[in-house]
Motif scaffolding. Structure first.
Motif, PDB file in Angstrom:
ATOM      1  N   ALA A 164      47.093  67.913  51.603  1.00 36.10           N
ATOM      2  CA  ALA A 164      47.174  66.568  51.028  1.00 36.10           C
ATOM      3  C   ALA A 164      47.201  65.494  52.112  1.00 36.10           C
ATOM      4  O   ALA A 164      47.720  65.703  53.213  1.00 36.10           O
ATOM      5  N   VAL A 165      46.629  64.336  51.785  1.00 35.94           N
ATOM      6  CA  VAL A 165      46.837  63.142  52.605  1.00 35.94           C
ATOM      7  C   VAL A 165      48.230  62.620  52.272  1.00 35.94           C
ATOM      8  O   VAL A 165      48.522  62.335  51.103  1.00 35.94           O
ATOM      9  N   VAL A 166      49.098  62.514  53.273  1.00 34.74           N
ATOM     10  CA  VAL A 166      50.460  62.024  53.035  1.00 34.74           C
ATOM     11  C   VAL A 166      50.520  60.544  53.423  1.00 34.74           C
ATOM     12  O   VAL A 166      50.217  60.188  54.571  1.00 34.74           O
ATOM     13  N   VAL A 167      50.864  59.695  52.465  1.00 31.80           N
ATOM     14  CA  VAL A 167      51.053  58.259  52.721  1.00 31.80           C
ATOM     15  C   VAL A 167      52.559  58.039  52.820  1.00 31.80           C
ATOM     16  O   VAL A 167      53.291  58.228  51.840  1.00 31.80           O
ATOM     17  N   ALA A 168      53.036  57.677  54.022  1.00 27.69           N
ATOM     18  CA  ALA A 168      54.475  57.692  54.272  1.00 27.69           C
ATOM     19  C   ALA A 168      54.950  56.393  54.925  1.00 27.69           C
ATOM     20  O   ALA A 168      54.221  55.762  55.698  1.00 27.69           O
ATOM     21  N   ASN A 169      56.193  56.033  54.622  1.00 24.08           N
ATOM     22  CA  ASN A 169      56.805  54.803  55.134  1.00 24.08           C
ATOM     23  C   ASN A 169      57.235  54.987  56.589  1.00 24.08           C
ATOM     24  O   ASN A 169      58.175  55.724  56.884  1.00 24.08           O
ATOM     25  N   ALA A 170      56.569  54.292  57.491  1.00 21.14           N
ATOM     26  CA  ALA A 170      56.859  54.413  58.920  1.00 21.14           C
ATOM     27  C   ALA A 170      58.214  53.830  59.295  1.00 21.14           C
ATOM     28  O   ALA A 170      58.714  54.089  60.397  1.00 21.14           O
ATOM     29  N   ASP A 171      58.824  53.043  58.404  1.00 28.33           N
ATOM     30  CA  ASP A 171      60.087  52.371  58.726  1.00 28.33           C
ATOM     31  C   ASP A 171      61.319  53.183  58.346  1.00 28.33           C
ATOM     32  O   ASP A 171      62.438  52.759  58.646  1.00 28.33           O
ATOM     33  N   ASP A 172      61.147  54.317  57.691  1.00 30.17           N
ATOM     34  CA  ASP A 172      62.273  55.182  57.306  1.00 30.17           C
ATOM     35  C   ASP A 172      62.237  56.443  58.169  1.00 30.17           C
ATOM     36  O   ASP A 172      61.380  57.305  57.980  1.00 30.17           O
ATOM     37  N   PRO A 173      63.167  56.581  59.133  1.00 29.45           N
ATOM     38  CA  PRO A 173      63.123  57.733  60.040  1.00 29.45           C
ATOM     39  C   PRO A 173      63.168  59.080  59.321  1.00 29.45           C
ATOM     40  O   PRO A 173      62.512  60.040  59.757  1.00 29.45           O
ATOM     41  N   LEU A 174      63.910  59.164  58.219  1.00 29.97           N
ATOM     42  CA  LEU A 174      63.976  60.429  57.487  1.00 29.97           C
ATOM     43  C   LEU A 174      62.622  60.791  56.882  1.00 29.97           C
ATOM     44  O   LEU A 174      62.196  61.953  56.910  1.00 29.97           O
ATOM     45  N   VAL A 175      61.935  59.792  56.344  1.00 30.93           N
ATOM     46  CA  VAL A 175      60.609  60.021  55.771  1.00 30.93           C
ATOM     47  C   VAL A 175      59.614  60.399  56.874  1.00 30.93           C
ATOM     48  O   VAL A 175      58.791  61.306  56.706  1.00 30.93           O
ATOM     49  N   VAL A 176      59.698  59.698  58.006  1.00 28.98           N
ATOM     50  CA  VAL A 176      58.784  60.006  59.113  1.00 28.98           C
ATOM     51  C   VAL A 176      58.981  61.442  59.594  1.00 28.98           C
ATOM     52  O   VAL A 176      58.020  62.180  59.809  1.00 28.98           O
ATOM     53  N   SER A 181      55.322  66.888  59.769  1.00 22.61           N
ATOM     54  CA  SER A 181      54.814  68.271  59.808  1.00 22.61           C
ATOM     55  C   SER A 181      53.442  68.374  59.146  1.00 22.61           C
ATOM     56  O   SER A 181      52.780  69.412  59.247  1.00 22.61           O
ATOM     57  N   SER A 182      53.019  67.304  58.483  1.00 24.15           N
ATOM     58  CA  SER A 182      51.730  67.329  57.786  1.00 24.15           C
ATOM     59  C   SER A 182      50.617  66.902  58.738  1.00 24.15           C
ATOM     60  O   SER A 182      50.809  65.980  59.538  1.00 24.15           O
ATOM     61  N   PRO A 183      49.461  67.544  58.651  1.00 24.83           N
ATOM     62  CA  PRO A 183      48.389  67.235  59.595  1.00 24.83           C
ATOM     63  C   PRO A 183      47.679  65.919  59.327  1.00 24.83           C
ATOM     64  O   PRO A 183      47.026  65.380  60.212  1.00 24.83           O
ATOM     65  N   ASN A 184      47.806  65.373  58.124  1.00 28.12           N
ATOM     66  CA  ASN A 184      47.030  64.186  57.763  1.00 28.12           C
ATOM     67  C   ASN A 184      47.954  63.140  57.141  1.00 28.12           C
ATOM     68  O   ASN A 184      48.201  63.164  55.934  1.00 28.12           O
ATOM     69  N   VAL A 185      48.487  62.245  57.977  1.00 25.53           N
ATOM     70  CA  VAL A 185      49.453  61.241  57.503  1.00 25.53           C
ATOM     71  C   VAL A 185      48.896  59.848  57.719  1.00 25.53           C
ATOM     72  O   VAL A 185      48.356  59.532  58.787  1.00 25.53           O
ATOM     73  N   ILE A 186      49.017  59.004  56.703  1.00 25.18           N
ATOM     74  CA  ILE A 186      48.713  57.576  56.805  1.00 25.18           C
ATOM     75  C   ILE A 186      50.055  56.842  56.797  1.00 25.18           C
ATOM     76  O   ILE A 186      50.822  56.941  55.821  1.00 25.18           O
ATOM     77  N   TRP A 187      50.347  56.130  57.881  1.00 22.88           N
ATOM     78  CA  TRP A 187      51.644  55.452  57.999  1.00 22.88           C
ATOM     79  C   TRP A 187      51.551  54.026  57.475  1.00 22.88           C
ATOM     80  O   TRP A 187      50.614  53.295  57.805  1.00 22.88           O
ATOM     81  N   VAL A 188      52.543  53.640  56.670  1.00 18.92           N
ATOM     82  CA  VAL A 188      52.614  52.300  56.092  1.00 18.92           C
ATOM     83  C   VAL A 188      53.908  51.638  56.560  1.00 18.92           C
ATOM     84  O   VAL A 188      54.989  52.222  56.413  1.00 18.92           O
ATOM     85  N   ALA A 189      53.808  50.444  57.119  1.00 20.65           N
ATOM     86  CA  ALA A 189      55.011  49.679  57.473  1.00 20.65           C
ATOM     87  C   ALA A 189      55.488  48.959  56.213  1.00 20.65           C
ATOM     88  O   ALA A 189      55.089  47.832  55.928  1.00 20.65           O
ATOM     89  N   ALA A 190      56.319  49.652  55.442  1.00 23.20           N
ATOM     90  CA  ALA A 190      56.780  49.117  54.153  1.00 23.20           C
ATOM     91  C   ALA A 190      58.174  48.501  54.257  1.00 23.20           C
ATOM     92  O   ALA A 190      58.671  47.925  53.294  1.00 23.20           O
TER      93      ALA A 190
END
Length: 412
Positions: A164-176, A181-190
């Protein structure tokens, strides 16, 4: 497309039919939507049904402590620009409720599914999602939810190597940490308003440094990734540096952040930011949240806040003093029975607001407000609280079952 699977097996068809019948009987008996009990029956008859129902869909999973239901709704609206969507719009976000929702999506192309944090890995394994959106992690339901770092570790291990493409909040250290561990991450500054669950490094336990909007661990080097999407004021910045205006009927910074993550998800499916954000304007309320209802000659705005992070965000969007505020807290099974989280909420932010307190645990809340040096009145019920408020708008903030109680009382 995920590729058309074989038509449902006879067993799966029987399971779907039985589940729908049980759900209809539950609704007829006045016991709610019936989606959970219907899904449980269907999964009993065919334990692999969730995967079978998702087989023909391009699936997006949405998980977080706060904002799941709203973000799921925003993504679903955006993806309707590309084809029919099935979604668990009412928030039944465990396997039974998800199964019920997908059972109604035979003609859909996309599945947009809100998933409870504890069930994310299992649902991901069953549904083979194309995209997974991870928004935030913070303390919630202290009596039964895993400690936040344990939850992040569960995500990290369970999603490792996911296609899966993981869309993740770059501002939350726990989420980051979970998403890394996922090979395909899109980081969002939310953004991240609530930081009290992320002062220690999830990777090594060291103290997190937080200069400005940045963060990093001074001991192991774990740090904020560079985002490709960002929330900037009233705009979403896309990976090309273009700024797209956010026009929402939903209030508050948190919903702009939800819209930014939703735009990033929509782009994975080829829906451009402008189209996605314009479609999100259609969303006025989400399962009753943010609705303004007429009750006893007043305008009540209904706001849901289930945990400290949620209350902090909600305080930021209420009308300024002297707007009256009604607070309602229960501690039933769906809320978590431990109310010690009330002590993590900064109620001094309500200074200047007349406050009325209702709900099963109104006395717990009253003690907390007393210590925070707030002016308040304890009321028997919503009717009494509303009568004590002047005509006009009242902000009503409630946790989960208290919110459902309020909706029933005001006929929403």
């Amino acid at each position: 497309m995920a590729g058309n699977s074989d038509p449902l097996t006879p067993r799966a068809k029987i399971a779907v039919t039985a589940g729908k019948a049980v759900a209809a009987a539950s609704r007829a008996a006045g016991r709610g939507s019936g989606s959970v009990i219907g899904g449980r029956v269907a999964l009993k008859l065919d334990p692999d049904l969730l995967g079978r129902l998702a087989g023909h869909l391009d699936v997006t999973l949405v998980s977080a402590t706060n904002g799941k239901t709203t973000t799921t709704r925003l993504i679903a609206e955006a993806l309707k620009a590309a084809g029919p969507v099935v979604s668990n719009a009412l928030g039944a976000n465990m396997p039974a409720g998800i199964t019920s929702a997908l059972a109604g999506g035979a003609d859909a192309r996309y599945g947009v599914i809100e998933v409870d944090e504890k069930y994310l890995v299992g649902v991901a394994q069953a549904t083979d999602p194309k995209c997974i959106a991870l928004l935030n992690l913070s303390r919630d339901q202290l009596d039964r939810a895993a400690e936040t770092r344990m939850l992040a570790e569960n995500w990290r291990e369970g999603l490792a190597g996911s296609k899966a493409v993981v869309v993740a909040n770059a501002d939350d250290p726990l989420v980051v940490w979970a998403a890394s561990s996922s090979p395909n991450v899109i980081w969002v500054a939310a953004g991240q308003m609530w930081k009290d669950d992320a002062w220690s490094c999830p990777s090594c336990g060291g103290v997190m440094q937080r200069p400005g909007d940045d963060w990093f661990c001074g001991e192991c080097g774990f740090r904020r990734p560079t985002p490709s999407w960002a929330l900037s004021g009233d705009h979403v910045l896309d990976p090309h540096g273009s700024a797209w205006p956010i026009h929402l009927q939903l209030p508050g910074r948190a919903n702009k952040a939800n819209a930014a993550s939703s735009a990033a998800v929509a782009a994975v499916f080829g829906v451009p930011p402008q189209v996605a954000l314009e479609r999100m304007y259609q969303v006025q309320a989400v399962a009753g949240r943010y609705d303004v209802v007429q009750f006893q000659g007043r305008d009540l705005r209904l706001l849901l806040a289930k945990n400290p992070a949620g209350w902090l965000e909600t305080f930021s969007l209420i009308d300024p003093p002297p707007a009256p505020v009604i607070l309602s807290v229960n501690a039933r099974g769906a809320d978590g029975t431990d109310t010690s989280w009330l002590w993590d909420v900064d109620y001094t932010r309500l200074s200047g607001h007349p406050i009325c307190v209702v709900g099963d645990r109104k006395l717990d809340l009253a003690v907390r407000l007393e210590v925070a040096n707030q002016q308040f009145q304890v009321c028997e019920d919503l009717d009494q609280a509303v009568q004590l408020c002047p005509p006009g708008r009242i902000e009503v903030i409630a946790n989960y079952t208290a919110f459902q109680d309020l909706r029933r009382r005001v006929g929403n």
